[in-house]
Design an enzyme around this catalytic site. Structure first.
Site, PDB file in Angstrom:
ATOM      1  N   HIS A  11       0.827  -1.207   0.000  1.00  0.00           N
ATOM      2  CA  HIS A  11       0.000   0.000   0.000  1.00  0.00           C
ATOM      3  C   HIS A  11       0.863   1.260   0.000  1.00  0.00           C
ATOM      4  O   HIS A  11       0.470   2.295   0.532  1.00  0.00           O
ATOM      5  CB  HIS A  11      -0.987  -0.006   1.182  1.00  0.00           C
ATOM      6  N   ASP A  54       1.860  -3.674  -9.632  1.00  0.00           N
ATOM      7  CA  ASP A  54       1.580  -4.976 -10.246  1.00  0.00           C
ATOM      8  C   ASP A  54       1.856  -4.979 -11.749  1.00  0.00           C
ATOM      9  O   ASP A  54       2.506  -5.898 -12.250  1.00  0.00           O
ATOM     10  CB  ASP A  54       0.140  -5.404  -9.954  1.00  0.00           C
TER      11      ASP A  54
HETATM   12  C1  GLA Z   1      -2.817  -4.376  -4.932  1.00  0.00           C
HETATM   13  C2  GLA Z   1      -2.608  -3.271  -5.947  1.00  0.00           C
HETATM   14  C3  GLA Z   1      -1.198  -2.703  -5.881  1.00  0.00           C
HETATM   15  C4  GLA Z   1      -0.804  -2.355  -4.458  1.00  0.00           C
HETATM   16  C5  GLA Z   1      -1.121  -3.532  -3.527  1.00  0.00           C
HETATM   17  C6  GLA Z   1      -0.866  -3.194  -2.091  1.00  0.00           C
HETATM   18  O1  GLA Z   1      -2.068  -5.490  -5.285  1.00  0.00           O
HETATM   19  O2  GLA Z   1      -2.830  -3.770  -7.241  1.00  0.00           O
HETATM   20  O3  GLA Z   1      -1.108  -1.564  -6.717  1.00  0.00           O
HETATM   21  O4  GLA Z   1      -1.415  -1.178  -4.044  1.00  0.00           O
HETATM   22  O5  GLA Z   1      -2.459  -3.941  -3.645  1.00  0.00           O
HETATM   23  O6  GLA Z   1       0.483  -3.014  -1.872  1.00  0.00           O
END
Ligand code: GLA
Length: 366
Positions: free
Chosen positions: A16, A155
């Site tokens: 996060h 991601d």
């Molecule tokens: C999800 C979101 C990412 C990131 C994570 C928490 O995977 O896709 O962008 O914010 O949560 O770290």
């Protein structure tokens, strides 16, 4: 026919923080999504999947519409690519297959998006227009503006650039990226699915984002990257829950930097300690864990061959990541799962290390 693929990812630490312009440290996992694309005349796109448990579907280019299914990611890919200046995309047949489990917090949506965007790029010769970082940005745009999940850049960047043998150290503010080799002679990464489904499209994720925005407003800053460990006293003056949300982000950024140092110097004990601290911060300050995942992390952390474990990904379900002594991860993870399933009645299972059909450890080449 153009065939492309993209890996799932597990975030080692830095949770996060990406939508707060902070630091993240994901790595690639062997599970991947594959896209086979064959251009066809006309404006229709036909999509079939061997294992995404949905019927084949088709849509017309220019009429893409999100319907809250995995088809949104394919429609989003043509929607976004057609907006790229100079990009001409016409109809195609697309076959998707994936071994990245959905709802595990391992970025199945980013792997799907990156695989499809790569296939479109390859089929229409758009390599000069769209590089791997641009692919990640486009994937994030699809999630944010087409699917309606306000996810950060981690991601898609990991799906586009991460390998299994290095941690991808990303400063999401400058987009400075570094591959930090993992000391694989000393440690092994394991991932355990908790059996509790996770989704970023639900309310919890977006709510945390808006709490961070409120914290920024109250502090008079534009992102939580502008505050650091020296500002914790200032953060303490925020009303709850903003105080704890901001404290998680600030301390987590600091943990990522310390984790990179620990990886570089092969200090597995320190890395494990940072994992445990990160989990407690996600549990107590950011409140994105759930009791059974806390149990899973506790069981994992108690194993002598495990350096540390924590919830990974967006939270509210999904998977944990743990680091164990090299060569012991699979056996340790199986032991943890057995105890966790017995204690909670859930059906957890080991996702990484992946074991090939012949019983050997499966590693995918970067
Ligand atoms: C999800 C979101 C990412 C990131 C994570 C928490 O995977 O896709 O962008 O914010 O949560 O770290």
């Amino acid at each position: 026919m153009i065939s492309t693929s993209a890996h799932g990812r597990v975030n080692l630490i830095g949770e996060h923080t990406d939508y707060n312009n902070g630091f993240v440290l994901p790595t690639g996992i062997p599970q991947m999504t594959r896209a086979d694309l064959e251009p066809r005349a006309g404006q229709t796109v036909f999509v079939a999947s061997t294992n995404l448990a949905d019927k084949p579907f088709s849509f017309e280019l220019g009429s893409e519409r999100a319907v809250r299914s995995w088809s949104d990611y394919v429609q989003g890919a043509t929607w976004v690519m057609r907006q790229e200046p100079g990009a001409k995309v016409c109809g195609f047949d697309l076959a998707i297959s994936s071994t990245v489990p959905m709802g595990s917090g391992l970025s199945s949506s980013a792997a799907l998006l990156v695989a499809v965007l790569r296939a479109i790029r390859g089929a229409w010769g758009l390599e000069g227009l769209v590089d791997d970082i641009r692919i990640a940005r486009l994937a994030q745009k699809i999630e944010n503006e087409f699917v309606g999940a306000r996810v950060g850049i981690m991601d898609p960047l990991a799906a586009s650039l991460a390998t299994e043998t290095a941690a991808l150290f990303v400063d999401t503010q400058s987009l400075q990226i570094e591959q930090v080799p993992l000391p694989t002679d000393q440690l092994e990464v394991a991932v355990i699915n908790s059996g509790i489904s996770h989704s970023n499209v639900g309310g919890g994720y977006n709510q945390r984002r808006s709490e961070c925005e409120q914290a920024c407003e109250a502090l008079g800053i534009s992102s939580l990257r502008e505050v650091g460990m020296d500002d914790l006293a200032r953060i303490d003056s925020l009303p709850e829950p903003l105080r704890r949300r901001a404290r998680h982000v600030v301390t987590e950024n600091d943990r990522v930097l310390r984790a990179v140092t620990a990886i570089r110097s092969g200090d597995c004990q320190e890395l494990g300690r940072l994992f445990r601290e990160s989990h407690l911060s996600m549990k107590n300050d950011y409140e994105v864990s759930v009791p059974d995942i806390d149990t899973l992390v506790e069981i994992a952390s108690a194993q002598p061959e495990v350096f540390g474990a924590r919830l990974t990904g967006g939270g509210f379900g999904g998977s944990i990541v743990m680091i164990a002594r090299a060569g012991s991860a699979r056996a340790a993870a199986e032991k943890v799962v057995q105890r966790y399933n017995g204690a909670t009645g859930r059906v957890g299972f080991v996702l990484v290390p992946k074991v090939a059909v012949d019983g050997t450890r499966e590693i995918t080449a970067p």
